[in-house]
Enzyme design. Structure first.
Site, mmCIF file in Angstrom:
data_model
loop_
_atom_site.group_PDB
_atom_site.id
_atom_site.type_symbol
_atom_site.label_atom_id
_atom_site.label_comp_id
_atom_site.label_asym_id
_atom_site.label_seq_id
_atom_site.Cartn_x
_atom_site.Cartn_y
_atom_site.Cartn_z
ATOM 1 N N GLU A 157 0.822 -1.208 0.000
ATOM 2 C CA GLU A 157 0.000 0.000 0.000
ATOM 3 C C GLU A 157 0.860 1.263 0.000
ATOM 4 O OE1 GLU A 157 -3.082 0.806 -0.393
ATOM 5 O OE2 GLU A 157 -4.087 -1.122 -0.345
ATOM 6 N N GLU A 160 2.334 1.659 -3.432
ATOM 7 C CA GLU A 160 1.336 2.069 -4.426
ATOM 8 C C GLU A 160 0.963 3.547 -4.266
ATOM 9 O OE1 GLU A 160 -1.074 -2.185 -4.934
ATOM 10 O OE2 GLU A 160 -2.136 -0.412 -4.207
ATOM 11 N N GLU A 161 0.713 3.961 -3.029
ATOM 12 C CA GLU A 161 0.204 5.314 -2.808
ATOM 13 C C GLU A 161 1.287 6.381 -2.912
ATOM 14 O OE1 GLU A 161 -2.175 5.714 0.728
ATOM 15 O OE2 GLU A 161 -3.738 4.397 -0.052
#
Lengths: 284, 284
Positions: A157, A160-161
């Site tokens: 996460e 990705e972010e």
């Protein structure tokens, strides 16, 4: 299928089923089947299972066979769970109360407390959800994929972010909340990660803004000050940064029954203290 | 419903829908409806939502309306999740990849490490499951009910299986494992409980045997010795009994957005040490 009976001159087949660990059977339908023939087979099979003392009956029905749902429901089955491409129905044959285990009850989320050497915390603003448009800076969060380990999911996460590579440190704390997504509950694991890179590359589709913010500036942010959970997260995260807090670290364990692996998250600092104190008493 | 169009001289109604937080709509069907009229309404509604830029469309369908499943699937919907009495279907209108959140992915189990003043551990043998008939003594375990808090669930399971009243102490550790129940994952929380009563009343339906067993006898049990996870549990539990281990304790927090409560499980010993050391430095 085994042919056992005939109806109106037509042969009726028993449904193919495998036994489960709890005195029940599992039917996995795959090929298209004439609805009337299926209905007769299902009735005959239930009769046959009842004779055998079978308790629970599971039917896994691919979405392509959605036209059979109403036939199965008419025989007394109810829904157990569904995934995008299939529906699982279940029925309890004995007259006693059923002991069918409940469906999955929790979604699992993760949040990443990532602090760099300059004592800056990695924060983002989201494009959707309850916090959108409020200018609220929050730690990167996300939902664990099916079959994904917590420590893998939280690093994914963050990558990705924000594009930041990280190393997993510990689960610092977790929150259980209810009715968070339809009737389902939520388990949110706050994790500490160590950043391995510095340059932020924002995910345009979900993230409005991302940056490194000095911890003191974040702590003083009026929106954070008004948000009780954000303050709890900060409290625990800062305790960890200052090395006066111990969370849980994943240890890989082997299952006794299969060659499956799973991770056991423990306070490894406290467990290791045991061996070090044991070593001390040995050496003294 | 709003009437917007006519087909073959009949009036076609839009499906009643409410907006969600993510640019989508939720349709909750309740009353029986003629399948052909429903099909026309659904087609018209999708057309209308597309004009409005709606993204995700959710349809909650009670099990009594199972005959409509195939109609909804034919329009391109897939299954999102199901509970005993309803099926949730979902559809994504834009041409882009969908961002529909996944269904609940985890079942949540609890295990209770309960030790009395005589250093005896509460153990049971189960009537079903993989360990049945092996003479394997294990700590009481169970599955959390929908909407139940971990600390409540683990005390309930101990009471149900053994009749022992307890007080919650801490979550000592947890295990995440995959593919444990169909495709679902499992989170198992090992908890320490303090017994408040002594006399065992066994649950006849699920439990074969229950007793207090001296910890040393349990540790020496050859079946436990061969079972890696049982040894991990013992290792952590004994560290806690000997007061050299700190797990997570639940703190009640209030949500910023609603009057909901949830519990945040933290290493409260380490967090409290902060304030005590702060006090010390204040007083010195």
């Amino acid at each position: 299928m085994t042919s056992l009976a005939a109806y109106n001159g037509e042969q009726i087949d028993l449904l193919a089923a495998v036994n489960d660990d709890h005195g029940g059977v599992i039917v996995e339908l795959k090929a298209p089947i004439d609805p009337r023939a299926f209905e007769m087979s299902l009735k005959l099979s239930i009769w046959s299972w009842r004779q055998q003392g079978i308790k629970g009956v599971w039917i896994k029905l691919p979405i392509e066979l959605a036209s059979l749902v109403q036939i199965i429901v008419k025989e007394g089955f109810w829904y157990h769970h569904a995934e995008p491409n299939y529906l699982m129905l279940v029925y309890w044959i004995p007259a006693t109360e059923h002991t069918i285990p409940s469906n999955a009850t929790h979604r699992v989320g993760v949040g990443a407390f990532v602090v760099n050497d300059r004592k800056e915390i990695l924060v983002v603003q989201e494009k959707s959800g309850k916090l959108r448009g409020l200018g609220f800076w929050k730690i990167p969060t996300g939902v664990i994929n099916q079959g994904e380990d917590l420590f893998t999911g939280v690093m994914r996460e963050v990558k990705e972010e924000t594009g930041i590579d990280t190393e997993f440190v510990e689960v610092l704390a977790f929150r259980q909340s209810h009715q968070s997504f339809f009737e389902k509950s939520d388990l949110f694991f706050l994790c500490m990660l160590r950043p391995l890179s510095f340059v932020i590359q924002m995910q345009e589709s979900e993230i409005e803004a991302a940056k490194w913010m000095p911890i003191e500036e974040y702590t003083a942010d009026p929106l954070v000050q008004k948000h009780e959970f954000a303050k709890y997260i900060l409290n625990v995260g800062i305790a960890k940064v200052e090395k006066r807090y111990s969370g849980f670290y994943p240890v890989c364990i082997q299952s006794a029954f299969a060659d499956e692996q799973s991770y056991f998250y423990v306070n490894s600092r406290d467990l290791e203290q045991k061996s070090s104190s044991a070593n001390e008493s040995n050496s003294s």
